[in-house]
Design a protein around this motif. Sequence first.
Motif, PDB file in Angstrom:
ATOM      1  N   LYS A   1      34.201  48.751  21.613  1.00 49.98           N
ATOM      2  CA  LYS A   1      34.279  47.535  21.167  1.00 49.98           C
ATOM      3  C   LYS A   1      32.694  46.797  20.544  1.00 49.98           C
ATOM      4  O   LYS A   1      33.158  46.592  19.891  1.00 49.98           O
ATOM      5  CB  LYS A   1      33.989  47.417  22.785  1.00 49.98           C
ATOM      6  CG  LYS A   1      33.103  45.531  23.007  1.00 49.98           C
ATOM      7  CD  LYS A   1      33.287  45.428  24.937  1.00 49.98           C
ATOM      8  CE  LYS A   1      33.708  43.759  24.583  1.00 49.98           C
ATOM      9  NZ  LYS A   1      33.886  43.129  25.987  1.00 49.98           N
ATOM     10  N   THR A   2      31.622  47.944  20.109  1.00 49.40           N
ATOM     11  CA  THR A   2      30.769  47.522  19.347  1.00 49.40           C
ATOM     12  C   THR A   2      31.074  48.205  18.303  1.00 49.40           C
ATOM     13  O   THR A   2      31.085  47.693  17.154  1.00 49.40           O
ATOM     14  CB  THR A   2      30.011  48.471  19.559  1.00 49.40           C
ATOM     15  OG1 THR A   2      29.410  49.739  20.474  1.00 49.40           O
ATOM     16  CG2 THR A   2      29.505  47.674  21.251  1.00 49.40           C
TER      17      THR A   2
ATOM     18  N   GLY B   1      33.825  48.840  16.476  1.00 53.11           N
ATOM     19  CA  GLY B   1      35.504  48.774  16.004  1.00 53.11           C
ATOM     20  C   GLY B   1      36.215  49.777  16.106  1.00 53.11           C
ATOM     21  O   GLY B   1      35.849  51.115  15.573  1.00 53.11           O
ATOM     22  N   GLU B   2      37.491  49.737  15.867  1.00 53.96           N
ATOM     23  CA  GLU B   2      39.415  50.670  15.723  1.00 53.96           C
ATOM     24  C   GLU B   2      38.776  51.054  14.547  1.00 53.96           C
ATOM     25  O   GLU B   2      39.662  51.679  13.961  1.00 53.96           O
ATOM     26  CB  GLU B   2      40.126  49.760  15.643  1.00 53.96           C
ATOM     27  CG  GLU B   2      40.408  48.849  14.903  1.00 53.96           C
ATOM     28  CD  GLU B   2      42.223  48.162  14.571  1.00 53.96           C
ATOM     29  OE1 GLU B   2      42.886  47.974  13.821  1.00 53.96           O
ATOM     30  OE2 GLU B   2      42.163  47.109  16.015  1.00 53.96           O
ATOM     31  N   ASP B   3      38.091  50.451  13.307  1.00 52.06           N
ATOM     32  CA  ASP B   3      38.187  51.003  11.871  1.00 52.06           C
ATOM     33  C   ASP B   3      36.577  52.223  12.428  1.00 52.06           C
ATOM     34  O   ASP B   3      36.778  52.761  11.169  1.00 52.06           O
ATOM     35  CB  ASP B   3      37.159  50.790  10.911  1.00 52.06           C
ATOM     36  CG  ASP B   3      38.508  49.358  10.631  1.00 52.06           C
ATOM     37  OD1 ASP B   3      39.689  49.029  11.200  1.00 52.06           O
ATOM     38  OD2 ASP B   3      38.406  47.853  10.090  1.00 52.06           O
ATOM     39  N   TYR B   4      36.216  52.586  13.074  1.00 54.04           N
ATOM     40  CA  TYR B   4      34.781  53.522  13.022  1.00 54.04           C
ATOM     41  C   TYR B   4      34.765  54.670  14.010  1.00 54.04           C
ATOM     42  O   TYR B   4      33.852  55.784  13.950  1.00 54.04           O
ATOM     43  CB  TYR B   4      33.645  53.081  12.572  1.00 54.04           C
ATOM     44  CG  TYR B   4      33.496  52.122  11.898  1.00 54.04           C
ATOM     45  CD1 TYR B   4      33.619  53.183  10.716  1.00 54.04           C
ATOM     46  CD2 TYR B   4      33.940  50.541  11.041  1.00 54.04           C
ATOM     47  CE1 TYR B   4      33.152  52.398   9.183  1.00 54.04           C
ATOM     48  CE2 TYR B   4      33.482  50.461  10.093  1.00 54.04           C
ATOM     49  CZ  TYR B   4      33.710  51.048   8.758  1.00 54.04           C
ATOM     50  OH  TYR B   4      33.551  50.522   7.742  1.00 54.04           O
TER      51      TYR B   4
END
Length: 168
Positions: free
Chosen positions: A62-63, A65-68
Motif C-alpha cells: 500500500k505504501t 505501490g505496485e511498482d517497487y
Amino acid sequence: GARIVTHLFDATGCSPAGKAQGGTRDPWLDECCMTYDDMYVEIIPDSSGAHVRPTMAKLALKTMGEDYVCIITDASGESIEADGLEINISEDGELCGSRMTMELACRNMKSFTGADVRVICKLASTNPAKAVNIFDSVGSLEPGKSADILIVDEEFEPQHIFLKGRRV
C-alpha cells in the motif's frame, strides 16, 4: 546508491531508538527505506508470517505501490514435501530460509494483500528484473526479450512453461 532492501520487515524491526518525546518512536531501517523514491523492497511471504507478517506485507504494498515491491522466496533448496513446512528452522530454533516455490509465495502474497493476479505477477517478475537492472532482457513479454514464460491459473498453479519460447 542503494536500490533494493532485502528481507523487508524480516528481523529488521528491533529499533534501538526507543521512545522519544511524547511517547513516539523514531523510524528504523524499514520505515526509513520506505521513504526513498525509487527504492525496491523484497518481501518473503510465507503463509505462517514467520518472515513477514501479512499486515506488514499489505502495508508495504500500500505504501510503496505496485511498482517497487518484489516477491522473493528465500528458498534454500530443501523441499516443502518433507514435512509441509514453508520455512526452515535451524537446530537452535531460528528461522533460516524457506522452502517456498514462487507460485506458493505469489499465492500467499495475494492472500495477504488482496492484490489481483496482474499485480502479483508484476511483483514476482517485472519489479525484480527492474530492481537488478536486467529488465531489458527479462521481466515482461516484449519483442527481443527472453521468452521464458510461466502461465498460471488464478491460484498460481502452473499450467504451461515455455523456455526460450519452447514449451517444456
